[in-house]
Motif scaffolding. Sequence first.
Motif, PDB file in Angstrom:
ATOM      1  N   ARG A  76       4.227  -5.116  -4.224  1.00 25.56           N
ATOM      2  CA  ARG A  76       3.056  -6.245  -3.880  1.00 25.56           C
ATOM      3  C   ARG A  76       3.556  -7.001  -2.750  1.00 25.56           C
ATOM      4  NH1 ARG A  76       3.525  -8.920 -10.087  1.00 25.56           N
ATOM      5  NH2 ARG A  76       2.409  -7.311 -11.112  1.00 25.56           N
ATOM      6  N   ASP A 108       0.567  -1.118   0.996  1.00 24.31           N
ATOM      7  CA  ASP A 108       0.524  -0.606  -0.452  1.00 24.31           C
ATOM      8  C   ASP A 108       0.539   1.040  -0.626  1.00 24.31           C
ATOM      9  OD1 ASP A 108      -1.960  -0.197   0.339  1.00 24.31           O
ATOM     10  OD2 ASP A 108      -2.747  -0.565  -1.534  1.00 24.31           O
ATOM     11  N   ILE A 137       6.435 -10.894   0.572  1.00 25.41           N
ATOM     12  CA  ILE A 137       5.663 -11.050  -0.818  1.00 25.41           C
ATOM     13  C   ILE A 137       4.893 -12.205  -0.852  1.00 25.41           C
ATOM     14  CG2 ILE A 137       6.872  -9.115  -2.215  1.00 25.41           C
ATOM     15  CD1 ILE A 137       8.261 -11.726  -3.521  1.00 25.41           C
TER      16      ILE A 137
END
Length: 138
Positions: A76, A108, A137
């Motif tokens: 994430r 990602d 994050i």
Amino acid sequence: KAVVSTQSTGVAMLVFILFFFGIVQADLKIIGDGKTEIVNPEPCARVCTGNSGTGRQVWHAYKNDITAEITMAPCRFVTTPYVTISVTGTAGLYTTTGASTVYNLKKDRFKVYLRGRSVTEAIEWKYDINWIAIGFIC
């Protein structure tokens, strides 16, 4: 029958207790250009690691070489992280080019290309991509 040393078990328990009760804390600093610390609020930095899964079919033919795309979606990250990789296996790695190079890095996912290998060899020799990513994050 597995034998576990009571000394190593005791050390592991001590480390767990020290971290659990906050006696020992970790410090993570991310340096962007080798000189300047990238400043984000403290809880935003994350270290995430994984591997492609030994025995899983992640390799695909690419011209005369092979490639694999690795997902980091469960981490994430909100920006592109710093990623380091290694490839492990049972044979042929000493003559393989590309085993530590990251391509098409996104927040990602990333790709790995290995030169001079076939999908059959990668499967037979149990090639596995191990990675560690450090990013934010929030």
